[in-house]
Design a protein around this motif. Structure first.
Motif, mmCIF file in Angstrom:
data_model
loop_
_atom_site.group_PDB
_atom_site.id
_atom_site.type_symbol
_atom_site.label_atom_id
_atom_site.label_comp_id
_atom_site.label_asym_id
_atom_site.label_seq_id
_atom_site.Cartn_x
_atom_site.Cartn_y
_atom_site.Cartn_z
ATOM 1 N N ASN A 108 -3.282 1.023 4.914
ATOM 2 C CA ASN A 108 -4.586 0.705 4.341
ATOM 3 C C ASN A 108 -4.823 -0.796 4.185
ATOM 4 O O ASN A 108 -5.878 -1.206 3.701
ATOM 5 C CB ASN A 108 -4.736 1.377 2.965
ATOM 6 C CG ASN A 108 -4.768 2.893 3.081
ATOM 7 O OD1 ASN A 108 -5.216 3.441 4.089
ATOM 8 N ND2 ASN A 108 -4.261 3.582 2.057
ATOM 9 N N GLU B 118 1.759 4.046 3.142
ATOM 10 C CA GLU B 118 0.325 4.224 2.932
ATOM 11 C C GLU B 118 -0.350 2.895 2.630
ATOM 12 O O GLU B 118 -1.454 2.612 3.113
ATOM 13 C CB GLU B 118 0.107 5.206 1.770
ATOM 14 C CG GLU B 118 -1.343 5.604 1.547
ATOM 15 C CD GLU B 118 -1.899 6.462 2.679
ATOM 16 O OE1 GLU B 118 -3.146 6.522 2.810
ATOM 17 O OE2 GLU B 118 -1.090 7.069 3.415
ATOM 18 N N GLN C 222 -5.941 -4.347 4.966
ATOM 19 C CA GLN C 222 -6.956 -4.943 5.824
ATOM 20 C C GLN C 222 -6.629 -6.408 6.050
ATOM 21 O O GLN C 222 -6.541 -7.191 5.106
ATOM 22 C CB GLN C 222 -8.336 -4.815 5.167
ATOM 23 C CG GLN C 222 -8.809 -3.378 5.009
ATOM 24 C CD GLN C 222 -10.182 -3.290 4.373
ATOM 25 O OE1 GLN C 222 -10.757 -4.307 3.986
ATOM 26 N NE2 GLN C 222 -10.708 -2.076 4.264
#
Length: 213
Positions: free
Chosen positions: A106, A102, A108
């Motif tokens: 997520n 996860e 960036q």
């Protein structure tokens, strides 16, 4: 004792059935089942301790059979605890992998920062140059030492030849034995000086090589 044994045996069987529920439960419900299983295992442990105390109150002809049954219960308890620990470890690893996955999804990505991605090539180049200079200096010292040893060897041969010629001249001139012994003693001392100089030179070269490398 018999009643406590049968009660503990039922606890073992009921705990084994709880494991079947645990394998089918989701992560939310599995916590409650884990706590129930652990509580049952703790009860089994406590009952086994009580059974061992009650065993000594039984007649001698029944103690052997009772000991075997208690050992079986203790073995089942160890097996159940190991199974619970294995399930917890698998669950923890699975949750850890999910959290890492996860976090990776997520994440960036941003454009590279030149200050953060720059490599300190100058420092590496200087370090490499210093090593090359040190190696070159060691090679020069070794060559210089080899030249010094060669010169010392030539000087030793020259001194031997000079000693031989002096001996021949002395015999020709008829010098006394005392004079000859003085000449031989001086030549013997010169050999010590020569060998001492050679050993000192080798030690100096060895120390330079060790500290430079």
């Amino acid at each position: 004792m018999e009643a406590l044994y049968h009660q503990t045996n039922r606890l073992v069987q009921g705990t084994q059935q709880c494991f079947e529920k645990l394998e089918k439960a989701d992560d939310i419900n599995s916590d409650a089942i884990e706590r129930e299983i652990q509580a049952r295992i703790n009860s089994i442990t406590s009952n086994c301790e009580r059974l061992e105390i009650l065993l000594y109150k039984e007649p001698l002809n029944r103690r052997t059979n009772g000991k075997l049954r208690i050992d079986q219960l203790k073995y089942d308890r160890v097996h159940l605890q190991a199974a619970l620990d294995t399930f917890r470890n698998r669950k923890y690893q699975r949750l850890q992998e999910e959290r890492e996955r996860e976090a990776l999804l997520n994440l960036q990505f941003q454009p590279n920062n030149c200050k953060e991605t720059s490599i300190l090539m100058d420092h590496s180049q200087k370090h490499h140059s210093s090593l090359q200079n040190a190696n070159r200096g060691v090679d020069d010292l070794l060559l210089s030492g080899a030249g010094i040893l060669e010169n010392l060897r030539d000087q030793r041969m020259t001194m031997k030849g000079a000693h031989r010629r002096l001996y021949d001249i002395a015999n020709t001139l008829g010098l006394s034995n005392t004079t000859m012994r003085l000449i031989e003693r001086r030549a013997y001392q010169d050999q010590f000086i020569l060998f001492g100089g050679m050993v000192f030179t080798l030690i100096v070269i060895g120390l330079i090589v060790v500290y430079c490398t």
